[in-house]
Motif scaffolding. Structure first.
Motif, short mmCIF file in Angstrom:
data_model
loop_
_atom_site.label_atom_id
_atom_site.label_comp_id
_atom_site.label_asym_id
_atom_site.label_seq_id
_atom_site.Cartn_x
_atom_site.Cartn_y
_atom_site.Cartn_z
N VAL A 46 -8.33 24.73 -46.34
CA VAL A 46 -7.49 25.94 -46.36
C VAL A 46 -8.16 27.06 -45.57
O VAL A 46 -7.50 27.77 -44.79
CB VAL A 46 -7.21 26.38 -47.81
CG1 VAL A 46 -6.55 27.75 -47.86
CG2 VAL A 46 -6.34 25.35 -48.52
N ALA A 47 -9.48 27.20 -45.72
CA ALA A 47 -10.19 28.27 -45.02
C ALA A 47 -10.20 28.05 -43.51
O ALA A 47 -10.02 29.00 -42.74
CB ALA A 47 -11.63 28.39 -45.54
N VAL A 48 -10.39 26.81 -43.09
CA VAL A 48 -10.39 26.52 -41.64
C VAL A 48 -8.99 26.75 -41.07
O VAL A 48 -8.85 27.36 -39.99
CB VAL A 48 -10.88 25.09 -41.36
CG1 VAL A 48 -10.61 24.67 -39.93
CG2 VAL A 48 -12.38 24.97 -41.67
N LEU A 49 -7.96 26.28 -41.76
CA LEU A 49 -6.59 26.52 -41.28
C LEU A 49 -6.29 28.01 -41.23
O LEU A 49 -5.67 28.49 -40.28
CB LEU A 49 -5.58 25.81 -42.18
CG LEU A 49 -5.55 24.29 -42.05
CD1 LEU A 49 -4.62 23.68 -43.11
CD2 LEU A 49 -5.13 23.87 -40.65
N GLY A 104 -5.45 30.16 -37.83
CA GLY A 104 -4.30 31.05 -37.73
C GLY A 104 -4.72 32.47 -37.42
O GLY A 104 -4.12 33.15 -36.59
N ALA A 105 -5.80 32.89 -38.05
CA ALA A 105 -6.31 34.25 -37.82
C ALA A 105 -6.87 34.39 -36.41
O ALA A 105 -6.84 35.49 -35.84
CB ALA A 105 -7.38 34.61 -38.85
N SER A 106 -7.36 33.29 -35.83
CA SER A 106 -7.91 33.37 -34.48
C SER A 106 -6.82 33.66 -33.45
O SER A 106 -7.13 34.02 -32.32
CB SER A 106 -8.67 32.10 -34.12
OG SER A 106 -7.78 31.00 -34.00
N PHE A 148 -15.18 32.62 -40.79
CA PHE A 148 -14.88 31.50 -39.90
C PHE A 148 -14.14 31.96 -38.65
O PHE A 148 -14.25 31.35 -37.59
CB PHE A 148 -14.04 30.44 -40.62
CG PHE A 148 -14.77 29.63 -41.65
CD1 PHE A 148 -16.12 29.82 -41.92
CD2 PHE A 148 -14.11 28.65 -42.37
CE1 PHE A 148 -16.80 29.07 -42.87
CE2 PHE A 148 -14.77 27.88 -43.32
CZ PHE A 148 -16.11 28.09 -43.57
N THR A 149 -13.38 33.04 -38.78
CA THR A 149 -12.62 33.55 -37.63
C THR A 149 -13.54 34.15 -36.57
O THR A 149 -13.27 34.02 -35.38
CB THR A 149 -11.62 34.64 -38.11
OG1 THR A 149 -10.75 34.04 -39.07
CG2 THR A 149 -10.81 35.18 -36.97
N ASP A 185 -19.08 31.48 -34.10
CA ASP A 185 -19.08 30.42 -33.10
C ASP A 185 -19.71 29.15 -33.66
O ASP A 185 -19.86 28.17 -32.94
CB ASP A 185 -19.87 30.86 -31.85
CG ASP A 185 -19.20 32.00 -31.11
OD1 ASP A 185 -17.95 32.09 -31.17
OD2 ASP A 185 -19.92 32.80 -30.50
N SER A 186 -20.10 29.17 -34.92
CA SER A 186 -20.83 28.06 -35.54
C SER A 186 -20.10 27.50 -36.75
O SER A 186 -20.72 27.18 -37.77
CB SER A 186 -22.22 28.53 -35.95
OG SER A 186 -22.92 29.06 -34.85
N LEU A 187 -18.79 27.34 -36.65
CA LEU A 187 -18.00 26.86 -37.77
C LEU A 187 -18.52 25.52 -38.30
O LEU A 187 -18.67 25.32 -39.49
CB LEU A 187 -16.53 26.73 -37.37
CG LEU A 187 -15.59 26.17 -38.42
CD1 LEU A 187 -15.57 27.06 -39.66
CD2 LEU A 187 -14.19 26.02 -37.86
N TRP A 188 -18.82 24.61 -37.39
CA TRP A 188 -19.29 23.28 -37.81
C TRP A 188 -20.58 23.39 -38.62
O TRP A 188 -20.78 22.65 -39.58
CB TRP A 188 -19.48 22.37 -36.60
CG TRP A 188 -20.62 22.81 -35.70
CD1 TRP A 188 -20.57 23.69 -34.66
CD2 TRP A 188 -21.99 22.42 -35.82
NE1 TRP A 188 -21.82 23.86 -34.12
CE2 TRP A 188 -22.71 23.09 -34.81
CE3 TRP A 188 -22.67 21.56 -36.68
CZ2 TRP A 188 -24.08 22.94 -34.64
CZ3 TRP A 188 -24.04 21.41 -36.49
CH2 TRP A 188 -24.72 22.10 -35.48
#
Length: 183
Positions: free
Chosen positions: A51-54, A58-60, A123-124, A127-130
């Motif tokens: 949910v947070a990544v999605l 969307g926020a990006s 997360f938005t 640059d290091s989401l992974w």
């Protein structure tokens, strides 16, 4: 690997999951099989991350100048939690005994609203989401071990139950302000 990002991810995980640590300890104290609690925790946390990544994706799509304003989400969650603490409201409800995998996952996901509110803005803008995701998933295992440990240490579990609700609002407010002023 960026040690600064790893530290930030670990800190963010810890402060957004203090309440979950108490719930995990309660689950382990009543669980017939510890693997059910661990599997449920990973399943529920995977849902939180999805949910947070999605939400971040969307926020990006938002203009870059607007993204720091997403810090208002954890700020609002922190202020709401602080208001509850100040009013003396008790929001922690102890769950039933002998939880199954899906019961633990459901509680983890339902209890993850503050996590999602904090993770989406961060997360938005990262640059290091992974790297955040890897650190979070490793720490879910550490949290499960800590919950299991606390289940057998009643004094520690009582202290977390008593003070965890005070620390959470402060940290959420700080994260919100950090995101707001990072842009």
């Amino acid at each position: 690997m960026d040690l600064g990002v790893i530290g930030q991810a670990a800190g963010m995980f810890a402060v957004t999951n203090v309440d979950d640590l108490v719930i995990l300890a309660l689950f382990f104290a009543h669980a017939g099989a510890a693997w059910k609690v661990v599997a449920g925790q990973y399943l529920g946390f995977a849902g939180i991350l999805a949910v947070a990544v999605l939400g971040a994706l969307g926020a990006s799509l938002l203009p870059e100048a607007f993204r720091p304003w997403l810090g208002l989400i954890p700020l609002a969650l922190g202020l709401k939690a602080a208001w509850s603490v100040w009013r003396g409201a008790d929001s922690d409800d102890e769950r039933a005994a002998a939880p199954g995998v899906f019961a633990v996952a459901g509680v983890t996901l339902a209890n993850g609203g503050d996590n999602i509110g904090v993770y989406v803005p961060v997360f938005t803008v990262t640059d290091s989401l992974w790297l955040y995701m890897v650190v979070f998933l490793v720490l879910v295992g550490v949290w499960c071990l800590a919950g299991w440990f606390l289940a057998s240490r009643q004094v520690v579990a009582k202290a977390l139950a008593r003070w965890g609700h005070v620390a959470l609002p402060v940290v959420l407010i700080l994260i919100g302000l950090l995101v707001l002023f990072s842009g």
